[in-house]
Design a protein around this motif. Sequence first.
Motif, mmCIF file in Angstrom:
data_model
loop_
_atom_site.group_PDB
_atom_site.id
_atom_site.type_symbol
_atom_site.label_atom_id
_atom_site.label_comp_id
_atom_site.label_asym_id
_atom_site.label_seq_id
_atom_site.Cartn_x
_atom_site.Cartn_y
_atom_site.Cartn_z
ATOM 1 N N ILE A 71 0.845 -1.187 0.000
ATOM 2 C CA ILE A 71 0.000 0.000 0.000
ATOM 3 C C ILE A 71 0.885 1.244 0.000
ATOM 4 O O ILE A 71 1.784 1.386 0.828
ATOM 5 N N ARG A 72 0.644 2.110 -0.942
ATOM 6 C CA ARG A 72 1.349 3.393 -1.041
ATOM 7 C C ARG A 72 0.331 4.526 -1.100
ATOM 8 O O ARG A 72 -0.868 4.298 -1.320
ATOM 9 N N CYS A 73 0.796 5.739 -0.919
ATOM 10 C CA CYS A 73 -0.060 6.920 -0.975
ATOM 11 C C CYS A 73 0.196 7.667 -2.282
ATOM 12 O O CYS A 73 1.340 7.994 -2.603
ATOM 13 N N GLY A 74 -0.884 7.901 -3.014
ATOM 14 C CA GLY A 74 -0.782 8.586 -4.291
ATOM 15 C C GLY A 74 -1.193 10.039 -4.195
ATOM 16 O O GLY A 74 -0.996 10.693 -3.163
ATOM 17 N N TRP A 75 -1.784 10.532 -5.273
ATOM 18 C CA TRP A 75 -2.200 11.934 -5.338
ATOM 19 C C TRP A 75 -3.178 12.254 -4.203
ATOM 20 O O TRP A 75 -4.115 11.520 -3.953
ATOM 21 N N MET A 119 0.625 -0.796 -4.832
ATOM 22 C CA MET A 119 1.686 -0.732 -5.831
ATOM 23 C C MET A 119 2.322 -2.116 -5.977
ATOM 24 O O MET A 119 2.618 -2.781 -4.984
ATOM 25 N N TRP A 120 2.531 -2.538 -7.224
ATOM 26 C CA TRP A 120 3.017 -3.882 -7.486
ATOM 27 C C TRP A 120 4.485 -3.905 -7.889
ATOM 28 O O TRP A 120 4.961 -3.002 -8.588
ATOM 29 N N PRO A 162 2.109 4.600 3.797
ATOM 30 C CA PRO A 162 1.255 5.300 4.762
ATOM 31 C C PRO A 162 1.966 5.642 6.065
ATOM 32 O O PRO A 162 1.704 6.704 6.649
ATOM 33 N N ASP A 163 2.857 4.763 6.548
ATOM 34 C CA ASP A 163 3.539 5.068 7.805
ATOM 35 C C ASP A 163 4.498 6.242 7.653
ATOM 36 O O ASP A 163 4.746 6.976 8.615
#
Length: 327
Positions: A173-177, A184-185, A254-255
């Motif tokens: 899990i990543r944070c986008g716009w 994200m793979w 996220p962290d």
Amino acid sequence: MVSPSPEVNFPVHFQNHIAWVKIPDRLSVLEAVDFKSTCHNLVLGDQVPQAIILDFSETTFIDSSGVGALVSNLKAAKNKNVELLLKNVSPQVMAVFSLTSLDQVLTFQQDEPAPHGDNSQLPVTHPSVRSVVKRSIDIVGALVGLVITAVLSIPIVIAIRFDSPGPILFGQIRCGWMGKRFRMWKFRSMVINAEELKNTIPNQAKGQIFKNDQDPRITKVGRFLRRTSLDELPQFWNVLMGEMSLVGTRPPTPDEVERYEVPQWQRLDVKPGMTGEWQVGGRSQIKDFEDIIRLDLKYQENWSLMYDLKMIVRTIAILFKKNSGAM
């Protein structure tokens, strides 16, 4: 370093142990720092209010820094058992809250029913966000990249299978716009319990990032995939889905975002990219979070379609250099 924003006035008045805060028409990086300070001073003061009402009736624009300040204020209010209530939120701002799932954790009150926001009402936080040409380049590049990925995946899959047990792909899990979360793979380059072992590995980086040049969680094949950046090929799917761009800022976890100061949320005003200033600037050598912030803001300041194309060419050239990939 992120330059400080000028002071912005947030009118506050009290009524029956309730603090009312008037939010201006824009809540961006120029206002976000003082918005955070205003609310934090209320909950940390001698007379803590029972509730804080944020009057959004005049607010029509909010960017990632405004979202970051709001998240920080929500946490501060909860820590002091103070209710945080958003009043008369416009459809434009509500669309941002829906995008980032904040509409599920915030409390709202409308004097009159407001229409629900949609994607057409989302703010243009940066010219690249709504560029049709940039999106077209992303789609074409992603399709070409996925064809290349399909061909190269055959030996990569075989190598991963023989090297260590576990799945071929790794999703994180990543944070986008604007902070919107997405998966994200990558081709898996670590042992299957890498996340559980993270706290046992010394962090050689400064700030809200994690790096270790000799990370023992990385497999033999994984070290090669990272050095050549082949592990990132599945991200062409994220680009095709519109969650990432070919060129942009580094996609944070996220962290990491949880520990951001308000101005650092500026880096989320554009889509994250498979490559960017942090990539061509020697990402495996960058070990200070402030350097990443500086590079991300440099990209935002200098962005143009030609700048993106030059960045893609520079990235392709760098991939053929020894030790250019992530470690």
